[in-house]
Design a protein around this motif. Structure first.
Motif, PDB file in Angstrom:
ATOM      1  N   ASN A  39       0.836  -1.205   0.088  1.00  0.00           N
ATOM      2  CA  ASN A  39       0.003  -0.156  -0.024  1.00  0.00           C
ATOM      3  C   ASN A  39       0.979   1.425   0.132  1.00  0.00           C
ATOM      4  O   ASN A  39       1.730   1.509   0.646  1.00  0.00           O
ATOM      5  CB  ASN A  39      -0.864   0.115   1.240  1.00  0.00           C
ATOM      6  CG  ASN A  39      -1.938   1.138   1.144  1.00  0.00           C
ATOM      7  OD1 ASN A  39      -1.386   2.323   1.356  1.00  0.00           O
ATOM      8  ND2 ASN A  39      -3.116   0.780   1.360  1.00  0.00           N
ATOM      9  N   ASN A  78       0.265   4.488   0.373  1.00  0.00           N
ATOM     10  CA  ASN A  78       0.127   5.376   1.633  1.00  0.00           C
ATOM     11  C   ASN A  78       0.798   4.857   2.946  1.00  0.00           C
ATOM     12  O   ASN A  78       1.271   5.501   3.763  1.00  0.00           O
ATOM     13  CB  ASN A  78      -1.551   5.333   1.856  1.00  0.00           C
ATOM     14  CG  ASN A  78      -1.977   6.539   1.276  1.00  0.00           C
ATOM     15  OD1 ASN A  78      -1.310   7.384   0.643  1.00  0.00           O
ATOM     16  ND2 ASN A  78      -3.455   6.675   1.375  1.00  0.00           N
ATOM     17  N   ASN A  90     -11.742   8.117  10.278  1.00  0.00           N
ATOM     18  CA  ASN A  90     -12.293   7.839   8.937  1.00  0.00           C
ATOM     19  C   ASN A  90     -13.570   8.226   8.928  1.00  0.00           C
ATOM     20  O   ASN A  90     -13.949   8.374   7.541  1.00  0.00           O
ATOM     21  CB  ASN A  90     -12.051   6.198   8.772  1.00  0.00           C
ATOM     22  CG  ASN A  90     -10.685   5.922   8.674  1.00  0.00           C
ATOM     23  OD1 ASN A  90     -10.061   5.890   7.340  1.00  0.00           O
ATOM     24  ND2 ASN A  90      -9.863   5.602   9.650  1.00  0.00           N
ATOM     25  N   GLY A 117     -11.365   0.496   6.773  1.00  0.00           N
ATOM     26  CA  GLY A 117     -12.459   0.487   5.647  1.00  0.00           C
ATOM     27  C   GLY A 117     -13.986   0.445   6.163  1.00  0.00           C
ATOM     28  O   GLY A 117     -14.725   0.992   5.884  1.00  0.00           O
ATOM     29  N   ARG A 167     -14.891   3.791   7.267  1.00  0.00           N
ATOM     30  CA  ARG A 167     -15.335   4.722   6.022  1.00  0.00           C
ATOM     31  C   ARG A 167     -16.823   3.875   6.052  1.00  0.00           C
ATOM     32  O   ARG A 167     -17.544   5.181   5.612  1.00  0.00           O
ATOM     33  CB  ARG A 167     -14.216   4.524   5.161  1.00  0.00           C
ATOM     34  CG  ARG A 167     -13.200   4.949   5.307  1.00  0.00           C
ATOM     35  CD  ARG A 167     -12.034   4.684   4.457  1.00  0.00           C
ATOM     36  NE  ARG A 167     -10.748   4.616   5.012  1.00  0.00           N
ATOM     37  CZ  ARG A 167      -9.569   4.229   4.430  1.00  0.00           C
ATOM     38  NH1 ARG A 167      -9.565   3.708   3.188  1.00  0.00           N
ATOM     39  NH2 ARG A 167      -8.436   4.460   5.229  1.00  0.00           N
ATOM     40  N   SER A 221     -11.235   3.221  -1.393  1.00  0.00           N
ATOM     41  CA  SER A 221      -9.766   3.670  -1.574  1.00  0.00           C
ATOM     42  C   SER A 221      -9.884   4.131  -3.133  1.00  0.00           C
ATOM     43  O   SER A 221     -10.592   3.786  -4.022  1.00  0.00           O
ATOM     44  CB  SER A 221      -8.598   2.698  -1.353  1.00  0.00           C
ATOM     45  OG  SER A 221      -8.648   1.538  -2.557  1.00  0.00           O
ATOM     46  N   ASP A 222      -8.906   5.034  -3.409  1.00  0.00           N
ATOM     47  CA  ASP A 222      -8.702   5.279  -4.882  1.00  0.00           C
ATOM     48  C   ASP A 222      -8.322   4.174  -5.904  1.00  0.00           C
ATOM     49  O   ASP A 222      -8.715   4.561  -6.829  1.00  0.00           O
ATOM     50  CB  ASP A 222      -7.494   6.464  -4.948  1.00  0.00           C
ATOM     51  CG  ASP A 222      -7.588   7.714  -4.427  1.00  0.00           C
ATOM     52  OD1 ASP A 222      -8.932   7.956  -3.969  1.00  0.00           O
ATOM     53  OD2 ASP A 222      -6.812   8.659  -4.633  1.00  0.00           O
ATOM     54  N   GLY A 265     -12.768   8.694  -4.378  1.00  0.00           N
ATOM     55  CA  GLY A 265     -12.227   7.618  -3.642  1.00  0.00           C
ATOM     56  C   GLY A 265     -11.580   8.119  -2.331  1.00  0.00           C
ATOM     57  O   GLY A 265     -12.274   8.801  -1.740  1.00  0.00           O
ATOM     58  N   GLY A 314      -7.657   8.381  -0.043  1.00  0.00           N
ATOM     59  CA  GLY A 314      -6.483   8.247   0.059  1.00  0.00           C
ATOM     60  C   GLY A 314      -5.485   9.275  -0.682  1.00  0.00           C
ATOM     61  O   GLY A 314      -4.271   9.207  -0.362  1.00  0.00           O
ATOM     62  N   TYR A 356      -4.081   8.544  -3.741  1.00  0.00           N
ATOM     63  CA  TYR A 356      -2.905   8.125  -4.420  1.00  0.00           C
ATOM     64  C   TYR A 356      -2.593   8.725  -5.717  1.00  0.00           C
ATOM     65  O   TYR A 356      -3.354   9.357  -6.356  1.00  0.00           O
ATOM     66  CB  TYR A 356      -3.281   6.653  -4.675  1.00  0.00           C
ATOM     67  CG  TYR A 356      -3.583   5.722  -3.646  1.00  0.00           C
ATOM     68  CD1 TYR A 356      -2.638   4.761  -3.251  1.00  0.00           C
ATOM     69  CD2 TYR A 356      -4.759   5.672  -2.741  1.00  0.00           C
ATOM     70  CE1 TYR A 356      -2.834   3.902  -2.271  1.00  0.00           C
ATOM     71  CE2 TYR A 356      -4.920   5.023  -1.640  1.00  0.00           C
ATOM     72  CZ  TYR A 356      -3.740   3.886  -1.294  1.00  0.00           C
ATOM     73  OH  TYR A 356      -4.055   3.331  -0.270  1.00  0.00           O
ATOM     74  N   THR A 412     -10.959  12.832  -3.839  1.00  0.00           N
ATOM     75  CA  THR A 412     -10.607  11.924  -3.005  1.00  0.00           C
ATOM     76  C   THR A 412     -10.285  12.609  -1.600  1.00  0.00           C
ATOM     77  O   THR A 412     -10.894  13.798  -1.410  1.00  0.00           O
ATOM     78  CB  THR A 412      -9.213  11.494  -3.284  1.00  0.00           C
ATOM     79  OG1 THR A 412      -8.914  10.234  -2.478  1.00  0.00           O
ATOM     80  CG2 THR A 412      -8.015  12.357  -3.324  1.00  0.00           C
TER      81      THR A 412
END
Length: 342
Positions: free
Chosen positions: A79, A81, A168, A200, A203, A255-256, A281, A283, A285, A297
């Motif tokens: 990942n 991030n 989140n 996740g 979120r 996520s993105d 998305g 994060g 990214y 994002t």
């Protein structure tokens, strides 16, 4: 001085004898201590290089009852991030010559428990955990460890020790509010149902809570499967969403990477973004910045989490905190608006 043979290990005393200084002076030069002139330190380091001497930091730290490393757990080394967080954490700790020992939990709390038990046998000076959900045994092990524990990437309800993270739930609420403000009412969430991905799940929970505040339906929740999930899951998830809820006008992804997969599937199906469906998305990214259209994002400042954590760890290692005086830093993610949403 007789130069050591290749089979003989060069010692500090060899360098000291070659330069006519004490072994203590050589040791202080390698540790970067004050009281030694720059000229003397340079001479010592050059002679060490000439003789092939390698400073044994581990042995030095053990003599000082220090190990010189901080243990760090991440859910995935792939990942980007988490990589940014680890990079800045490592950079910050190196200011005091502290290294990190990185472990990968694969989003598995039981694997984290196993790794923590092993890491504690190596006497780390501190432990940094990604996330705030742990097994009871992990919490018990760390409670007895008598070393600083910092949880990052989360704001746990019951922290083990110290925290550098963000909410989140609140971050996703900002996305929902923006989409509702632009007239989107039939919103869906892709991902976040898996029990092994606490961030996740948070979120997704934030998405549901925000929709309820706006009085909107909350049933458009599309599973993406167990973490880690990425572009493939985003593509297949978008197709399921269209089949189940073809009138959806806004999609927030966990996520993105998932959002990029959904975006690509829209192009294959002839679904216009953002006219037919807005996609966002999480994060910030790199892929979300360069795709077409670029993705709206949430920037969680992954690198800043790492640097703030490093500062916190160094502060904690300077001296123990008073009982009950846990350090807490709540960072504020930023909503980044791009052309994938109105």
């Amino acid at each position: 001085m007789k130069t050591p043979t290749r089979s003989g290990k060069v010692k500090m005393s060899d360098i000291a004898a070659a330069l006519g200084v004490s072994a203590m002076t050589v040791s202080r030069a390698f540790k970067g201590e004050s009281g030694i002139s720059a000229k003397t330190r340079t001479s010592i380091l050059l002679k060490a290089e000439e003789l092939g001497y390698v400073f044994d930091a581990t042995a030095s730290n053990l003599r000082q009852s220090r190990t010189g490393f901080v243990a760090v757990t991440v859910p995935s080394i792939e990942n980007a991030n988490f990589s940014a967080t680890v990079r800045e954490l490592s950079k910050g700790l190196l200011k005091k010559n502290i290294q990190i020992l990185l472990t990968n939990t694969e989003y598995d709390p039981n694997e984290e428990e196993r790794l923590i038990a092993q890491l504690l046998q190596r006497n780390p000076e501190a432990i940094v955990l990604t996330g705030g959900q742990h097994t009871p045994r992990t919490r018990a092990l760390l409670a007895k460890a008598s070393i600083p524990v910092v949880e990052i990437w989360d704001l746990p309800a019951k922290p083990i020790g110290h925290v550098v993270g963000f909410s989140n739930e609140s971050a996703v609420k900002g996305l929902v509010d923006h989409l509702v403000k632009t007239g989107r009412r039939r919103l869906a969430f892709l991902g976040g149902e898996a029990t092994n991905d606490s961030r996740g799940a948070q979120r997704r929970a934030g998405f549901v809570a925000a929709l309820r505040e706006h009085g909107l339906e909350t049933n458009r929740l599309i599973p993406a499967g167990p973490a880690p999930v990425g572009m493939s899951e985003g593509a297949s998830g978008l197709e399921r969403l269209i089949n189940l809820f073809g009138d959806t006008d806004g999609l927030i992804c966990v996520s993105d990477l998932v959002a990029f997969g959904a975006l690509q599937q829209c192009r294959r199906l002839g679904v216009e973004v953002p006219d037919d469906i807005a996609i966002a998305g999480f994060g910030n990214y790199e892929i979300g910045r360069v795709c077409e259209p670029p993705l709206t994002t949430i920037d969680v400042h992954a690198g800043l989490i790492g640097s703030r954590c490093a500062d916190m760890v160094l502060t904690l290692l300077e001296g123990p905190s008073p009982p009950g005086a846990a350090l807490w830093q709540a960072l504020q993610p930023d909503l980044i608006l791009r052309r994938s949403t109105p």
